[in-house]
Scaffold this motif. Structure first.
Motif, PDB file in Angstrom:
ATOM      1  N   ARG A  32      -6.796   3.914   3.506  1.00 53.32           N
ATOM      2  CA  ARG A  32      -5.353   4.184   3.477  1.00 53.32           C
ATOM      3  C   ARG A  32      -4.686   3.466   4.644  1.00 53.32           C
ATOM      4  O   ARG A  32      -5.099   3.608   5.788  1.00 53.32           O
ATOM      5  N   PRO A  33      -3.645   2.697   4.387  1.00 45.28           N
ATOM      6  CA  PRO A  33      -2.965   1.951   5.444  1.00 45.28           C
ATOM      7  C   PRO A  33      -2.141   2.877   6.328  1.00 45.28           C
ATOM      8  O   PRO A  33      -1.916   4.036   6.005  1.00 45.28           O
ATOM      9  N   ARG A  34      -1.663   2.334   7.416  1.00 48.82           N
ATOM     10  CA  ARG A  34      -0.898   3.139   8.360  1.00 48.82           C
ATOM     11  C   ARG A  34       0.484   3.471   7.842  1.00 48.82           C
ATOM     12  O   ARG A  34       1.042   4.490   8.203  1.00 48.82           O
ATOM     13  N   SER A  35       1.087   2.635   7.023  1.00 52.02           N
ATOM     14  CA  SER A  35       2.437   2.897   6.549  1.00 52.02           C
ATOM     15  C   SER A  35       2.669   2.244   5.198  1.00 52.02           C
ATOM     16  O   SER A  35       2.029   1.247   4.851  1.00 52.02           O
ATOM     17  N   VAL A  36       3.620   2.831   4.440  1.00 56.72           N
ATOM     18  CA  VAL A  36       4.007   2.250   3.168  1.00 56.72           C
ATOM     19  C   VAL A  36       4.626   0.882   3.387  1.00 56.72           C
ATOM     20  O   VAL A  36       4.431  -0.042   2.600  1.00 56.72           O
ATOM     21  N   GLY A  37       5.371   0.747   4.487  1.00 57.14           N
ATOM     22  CA  GLY A  37       6.014  -0.526   4.783  1.00 57.14           C
ATOM     23  C   GLY A  37       5.019  -1.659   4.917  1.00 57.14           C
ATOM     24  O   GLY A  37       5.274  -2.781   4.449  1.00 57.14           O
ATOM     25  N   GLU A  38       3.884  -1.393   5.551  1.00 57.53           N
ATOM     26  CA  GLU A  38       2.861  -2.423   5.700  1.00 57.53           C
ATOM     27  C   GLU A  38       2.294  -2.836   4.347  1.00 57.53           C
ATOM     28  O   GLU A  38       2.074  -4.023   4.081  1.00 57.53           O
ATOM     29  N   VAL A  39       2.058  -1.848   3.493  1.00 64.22           N
ATOM     30  CA  VAL A  39       1.511  -2.151   2.174  1.00 64.22           C
ATOM     31  C   VAL A  39       2.519  -2.944   1.345  1.00 64.22           C
ATOM     32  O   VAL A  39       2.185  -3.934   0.695  1.00 64.22           O
ATOM     33  N   LEU A  40       3.789  -2.496   1.362  1.00 65.63           N
ATOM     34  CA  LEU A  40       4.824  -3.197   0.605  1.00 65.63           C
ATOM     35  C   LEU A  40       4.924  -4.650   1.059  1.00 65.63           C
ATOM     36  O   LEU A  40       5.000  -5.570   0.244  1.00 65.63           O
ATOM     37  N   SER A  41       4.898  -4.865   2.366  1.00 66.83           N
ATOM     38  CA  SER A  41       4.978  -6.231   2.883  1.00 66.83           C
ATOM     39  C   SER A  41       3.802  -7.077   2.417  1.00 66.83           C
ATOM     40  O   SER A  41       3.968  -8.222   2.001  1.00 66.83           O
TER      41      SER A  41
END
Length: 475
Positions: free
Chosen positions: A74-83
């Motif tokens: 699981r990544p640290r943030s949704v923003g990182e995944v979206l990017s």
């Protein structure tokens, strides 16, 4: 009730304010945590990814499975995944559409994470996000439109496409493409006839270019899209000319580069006046067309009769060269954000027998249907308008119910009559007064209802603008 279909299933999409109310609420919170343009660009990314890769598959927190696979921690943030995901899409790479972490917004990204995650979750919960992009475009225009800075409504895009009548293989361009709705409408119209078009567009606003790229891609159309911040008037003419140009440029644009472009070769009909780009756009469009090209361009009604000597001279030369094929007045109701009256100018290059006459029409006299807050032109009446103008362009004489004299809202006018009127190109000057026309039963009632609806809509639009201002003061 007659309908107007611009995209498949438009009626379902137009219930969007209710269907997508939770998504729009999340978007409002994201907008307050960042800014409007950033919030909408992120929403465009989420909608595109959900439509392309998330439909029917649920992942973490109900969102589309495209966020991450089970083998990835699981990544640290949704923003990182979206990017990360957005940057890898063909769409983002082809048009260089920046990802979340590349936006360069002034506020810390940490402030937007919770709101972004809420938006992602709400979009992921939808059974279908197919029509969500159009809802977002309409909401953005309702809330943030200023003068000529808005996304063209679908109802008007439908008129552009029908009047332009693009044919198979033609290059169709919009030099101020906004969200790409005009080009999309043209592509859909050609597609219904089994034809494909080559699409080209540009826009000076980064958000508009972003919307156009996503919009066309979601509907399976490819567009040759100029780079970010392309000022079409200052950039000049593309290398390849267009067969058809359809465009809704900023109305009465003031800062268009008069000083630096004064000696430009495009102004062979006369130098456009400073402080108003109407006739700069007309001459730019004509210069960008092939020798037998045609165009539909939306301008303020003032362009048809302004008393400026330079405007009058250019209008005169346009007529003398047979470049104006027709003008269609538009009603006010498709544009609740402005009171500026507008008209569609149909331009045509190349010799044609009708070059000494102009076909005038008033779309405000077409029958209109209404379904709650949604309304549009009666499809049969609009198609009748298109047939009349297509016959005019193709040098045919309309017959039967489309013949002159049976269409009170449409009339061909000779150049001599226009000269006597001082080169005034307002359709109202040449069309028969309503009192002299025998109308179908019920038309008077529809007209009165339409006028009442327009007054109510103007009041509603004013209230929405006041509400936006008041809400902004409390943030």
């Amino acid at each position: 009730m007659a309908d107007v279909v611009v995209t498949p299933g438009e009626r379902e999409r137009d219930q969007g304010q209710l269907t997508y109310r939770r998504v729009l609420g999340a978007l409002d919170r994201l907008r307050r945590a960042s800014d409007a343009d950033t919030a909408y660009r992120l929403a465009f990314q989420v909608v595109y990814l959900q439509c392309k890769f998330g439909a029917g598959e649920r992942g973490v927190s109900g969102t589309g499975k495209w966020w991450w696979n089970d083998a990835t921690p699981r990544p640290r943030s949704v923003g990182e995944v979206l990017s990360a995901v957005w940057s890898r899409t063909h769409l983002a790479r082809e048009y260089r559409l920046p990802a979340y972490r590349d936006e360069g917004v002034s506020r810390p990204f940490a402030q937007t994470e919770a709101a972004l995650e809420e938006l992602v979750t709400e979009v992921g919960r939808l059974e279908s996000a197919e029509y969500l992009l159009d809802v977002l475009l309409d909401v953005y225009s309702t809330r943030y439109a200023r003068g000529g800075d808005y996304f063209t409504p679908d109802t008007v895009s439908y008129l552009f496409a029908g009047l332009a009548a693009p044919r198979a293989g033609e290059m169709v361009r919009d030099p101020a493409c906004g969200s790409g709705r005009l080009l999309r409408a043209a592509a859909f119209r050609a597609q219904k006839q089994g034809a494909e078009l080559r699409l080209s567009g540009a826009d000076i606003r980064p958000l508009a270019r972003y919307a156009a790229a996503v919009n066309l891609a979601l509907h399976g159309f490819r567009i040759d899209l100029a780079g970010d911040g392309t000022d079409t008037l200052r950039e000049g003419i593309p290398q390849e000319r267009a067969d058809v140009i359809i465009t809704n440029p900023p109305v009465n644009m003031r800062d268009w580069g008069h000083g630096e472009l004064r000696g430009d070769s495009r102004w062979d009909l006369g130098v456009p006046r400073p402080g108003n780009a109407n006739f700069a756009w007309i001459q730019h469009v004509l210069a960008d067309l092939t020798p037998h090209g045609r165009a539909v361009i939306l301008l303020s009604s003032g362009a048809a009769h302004s008393s400026s000597s330079s405007d009058g001279l250019i209008r005169q030369r346009l007529l003398e060269h047979g470049l104006v094929a027709g003008i269609v007045d538009l009603p006010s109701w498709p544009f609740p954000h402005t009171r500026t009256s507008t008209a569609l100018w149909l331009l045509a290059k190349g010799a044609r027998p009708n070059g000494d006459r102009v076909l005038f029409a008033d779309a405000g006299k077409l029958s209109m249907w209404r379904d709650g807050a949604r309304r549009g032109f009666d499809a049969a009446q609009a198609e009748r308008l298109f047939r009349i103008f297509r016959a005019w362009q193709e040098e045919q004489i309309p017959e039967g119910e489309d013949a002159q004299g049976s269409v009170p809202w449409c009339r061909a006018v000779s150049l001599e009559e226009i000269v006597r009127a001082g080169f005034d190109l307002r359709p109202a000057r040449y069309l028969q007064p309503r009192s002299n026309v025998t109308l179908n039963s019920g038309t008077d009632s529809r007209i009165r209802k339409r006028q009442l609806y327009e007054a109510m809509d103007r009041s509603s639009a004013a209230w929405r603008r006041v509400r936006v201002v008041l809400e902004g003061r409390h943030e």
